[in-house]
Write an enzyme that holds these catalytic residues in place. Sequence first.
Site, PDB file in Angstrom:
ATOM      1  N   LYS A  40       0.847  -1.207   0.000  1.00  0.00           N
ATOM      2  CA  LYS A  40       0.000   0.000   0.000  1.00  0.00           C
ATOM      3  C   LYS A  40       0.875   1.246   0.000  1.00  0.00           C
ATOM      4  O   LYS A  40       2.080   1.169   0.229  1.00  0.00           O
ATOM      5  CB  LYS A  40      -0.931  -0.022   1.222  1.00  0.00           C
ATOM      6  CG  LYS A  40      -0.196  -0.033   2.551  1.00  0.00           C
ATOM      7  CD  LYS A  40      -1.145  -0.307   3.710  1.00  0.00           C
ATOM      8  CE  LYS A  40      -0.361  -0.525   4.985  1.00  0.00           C
ATOM      9  NZ  LYS A  40      -0.823   0.241   6.124  1.00  0.00           N
ATOM     10  N   ARG A 138      -9.443  -0.310  15.714  1.00  0.00           N
ATOM     11  CA  ARG A 138      -9.615   0.371  14.427  1.00  0.00           C
ATOM     12  C   ARG A 138     -10.662  -0.417  13.651  1.00  0.00           C
ATOM     13  O   ARG A 138     -11.801  -0.504  14.096  1.00  0.00           O
ATOM     14  CB  ARG A 138      -8.245   0.375  13.718  1.00  0.00           C
ATOM     15  CG  ARG A 138      -7.704   1.726  13.392  1.00  0.00           C
ATOM     16  CD  ARG A 138      -6.268   1.684  12.893  1.00  0.00           C
ATOM     17  NE  ARG A 138      -5.925   0.557  12.034  1.00  0.00           N
ATOM     18  CZ  ARG A 138      -4.737   0.395  11.458  1.00  0.00           C
ATOM     19  NH1 ARG A 138      -3.793   1.282  11.626  1.00  0.00           N
ATOM     20  NH2 ARG A 138      -4.489  -0.641  10.695  1.00  0.00           N
ATOM     21  N   TYR A 267      16.783  30.404   4.718  1.00  0.00           N
ATOM     22  CA  TYR A 267      15.740  31.278   5.277  1.00  0.00           C
ATOM     23  C   TYR A 267      15.917  31.446   6.784  1.00  0.00           C
ATOM     24  O   TYR A 267      16.213  30.480   7.497  1.00  0.00           O
ATOM     25  CB  TYR A 267      14.357  30.669   5.032  1.00  0.00           C
ATOM     26  CG  TYR A 267      13.903  30.707   3.593  1.00  0.00           C
ATOM     27  CD1 TYR A 267      13.601  31.910   2.968  1.00  0.00           C
ATOM     28  CD2 TYR A 267      13.759  29.530   2.874  1.00  0.00           C
ATOM     29  CE1 TYR A 267      13.166  31.933   1.658  1.00  0.00           C
ATOM     30  CE2 TYR A 267      13.317  29.546   1.552  1.00  0.00           C
ATOM     31  CZ  TYR A 267      13.030  30.754   0.959  1.00  0.00           C
ATOM     32  OH  TYR A 267      12.604  30.780  -0.342  1.00  0.00           O
ATOM     33  N   MET A 315      12.351  24.500   0.219  1.00  0.00           N
ATOM     34  CA  MET A 315      11.542  23.606  -0.621  1.00  0.00           C
ATOM     35  C   MET A 315      12.408  22.820  -1.607  1.00  0.00           C
ATOM     36  O   MET A 315      12.158  21.648  -1.880  1.00  0.00           O
ATOM     37  CB  MET A 315      10.486  24.423  -1.384  1.00  0.00           C
ATOM     38  CG  MET A 315       9.421  23.554  -2.027  1.00  0.00           C
ATOM     39  SD  MET A 315       8.241  24.486  -2.995  1.00  0.00           S
ATOM     40  CE  MET A 315       7.418  25.465  -1.778  1.00  0.00           C
TER      41      MET A 315
HETATM   42  C1  LIG Z   1      -3.912  -4.393   8.457  1.00  0.00           C
HETATM   43  C2  LIG Z   1      -2.434  -4.323   8.220  1.00  0.00           C
HETATM   44  N1  LIG Z   1      -1.739  -5.454   8.116  1.00  0.00           N
HETATM   45  C3  LIG Z   1      -0.403  -5.452   7.919  1.00  0.00           C
HETATM   46  C4  LIG Z   1       0.303  -4.268   7.813  1.00  0.00           C
HETATM   47  C5  LIG Z   1       1.798  -4.291   7.622  1.00  0.00           C
HETATM   48  O1  LIG Z   1       2.445  -3.777   8.753  1.00  0.00           O
HETATM   49  P1  LIG Z   1       4.022  -3.610   8.796  1.00  0.00           P
HETATM   50  O2  LIG Z   1       4.375  -2.611   7.764  1.00  0.00           O
HETATM   51  O3  LIG Z   1       4.303  -3.129  10.172  1.00  0.00           O
HETATM   52  O4  LIG Z   1       4.589  -4.950   8.510  1.00  0.00           O
HETATM   53  C6  LIG Z   1      -0.387  -3.063   7.918  1.00  0.00           C
HETATM   54  C7  LIG Z   1       0.346  -1.800   7.837  1.00  0.00           C
HETATM   55  O5  LIG Z   1       0.121  -0.822   8.454  1.00  0.00           O
HETATM   56  C8  LIG Z   1      -1.795  -3.086   8.129  1.00  0.00           C
HETATM   57  O6  LIG Z   1      -2.498  -1.947   8.218  1.00  0.00           O
END
Ligand SMILES: Cc1ncc(COP(=O)(O)O)c(C=O)c1O
Length: 376
Positions: A40, A138, A267, A315
């Site tokens: 992700k 969560r 700056y 920047m």
């Molecule tokens: C639901 C879930 N599983 C697994 C992971 C992977 O975690 P990590 O990057 O600490 O291995 C994440 C990352 O935030 C997550 O949100």
Amino acid sequence: MPLEVVERAVARVDLDAVRRNCARLRSLVPAGGKLCAVVKADGYGHGALPCARAALRGGAEWLAVAAAGEAADLRAQGLEGRILVMGALTTEEIGVAVEARADVVAWSERFVAELEPFAASAVQPVGVHVKLDTGMGRLGTKDPSEARAVVDAVAQSERLELTGVLTHFATADERGDDHFPAQLAAFERFVADVKASHPGVIAHAANSAATLREPAAHFDMVRCGVAIYGLDPFGGDPADSQLEPALSLESYVAEVKRFEPGDSAGYGRRWRAERPTWVGVLPIGYGDGVRRALTNNAEVLVGGRRYPLVGTVSMDNVTIDLGPETDVRPRQPAVLIGRQGDETILCEEVAERLQTINYEVTCGLLPRVWRDHRGG
Ligand SMILES: Cc1ncc(COP(=O)(O)O)c(C=O)c1O
């Protein structure tokens, strides 16, 4: 001197390191266990698609993303294999995830009912993973009997496939705390209950820290993100867990100029030379993701030596103090994260200076930084 530098700000990503990190993580899980590589947020800033491919070559069987659009992007770029969308989904996003042939996460019967019509018109059954919130606070239901009802609703559906059950740990990176074992025990009870009637379900819970720390948390699959990129989930040295950092952040010395005592850099004049010295100017700044909080608070490698970052991060530029005598010349490469000669600046060092975590440092690299992927 030959032109050694072609990019003003580049994140080099060693895909062989990603592949080897995945192989290492995969080797920790028992035979038959699976590795799900979390890609992700554009692969934690490393580039989702090339890292996903390297992860699959390293033995990952699943990929995970947070948003449906991320799954759709991977598919649009030709990626095959199983993808799990871990995040909450709007009605629109359900359609996107199903279209992308991704698995989704459910924790309410209402969501399962919403999923059904999309699944009815899908080319294949939609894989569903039911989430129990064992203490992350969560996503997921906190109520094991509600999770069990969702499991049963999915199992009874003709167009849905009960693929997995999962939870997520809140404190796996805090060795010795008592919340982690409590979460683990709660998930173990839920898994035992579900497997009694659905033995084939994939149970998964462990993030990188839990994977490295606790074999009992591995279940049937581990979901590793940060560690596949060679970042240490405990904020220390990745080498301690036999992980190789995949990313280095590089710029170059665009200018070397003489400073007399009292001359200031950047700056607000937040640094002034106390002695005659040379200052190097690097064309990288917070517009690239080098955070302004590193003002007078970082080091940079040039010619294999550490130099202090002095003055305000702007920047597009930062400045470094090269000292009263220097052989540093314009066009020499500069490393803000990574290795040069015998010196290394870990992402974890930068994170500590920023009082944050390594995750945020690499996720914070902005699009203006060119990604240079090698190997894989
Ligand atoms: C639901 C879930 N599983 C697994 C992971 C992977 O975690 P990590 O990057 O600490 O291995 C994440 C990352 O935030 C997550 O949100």
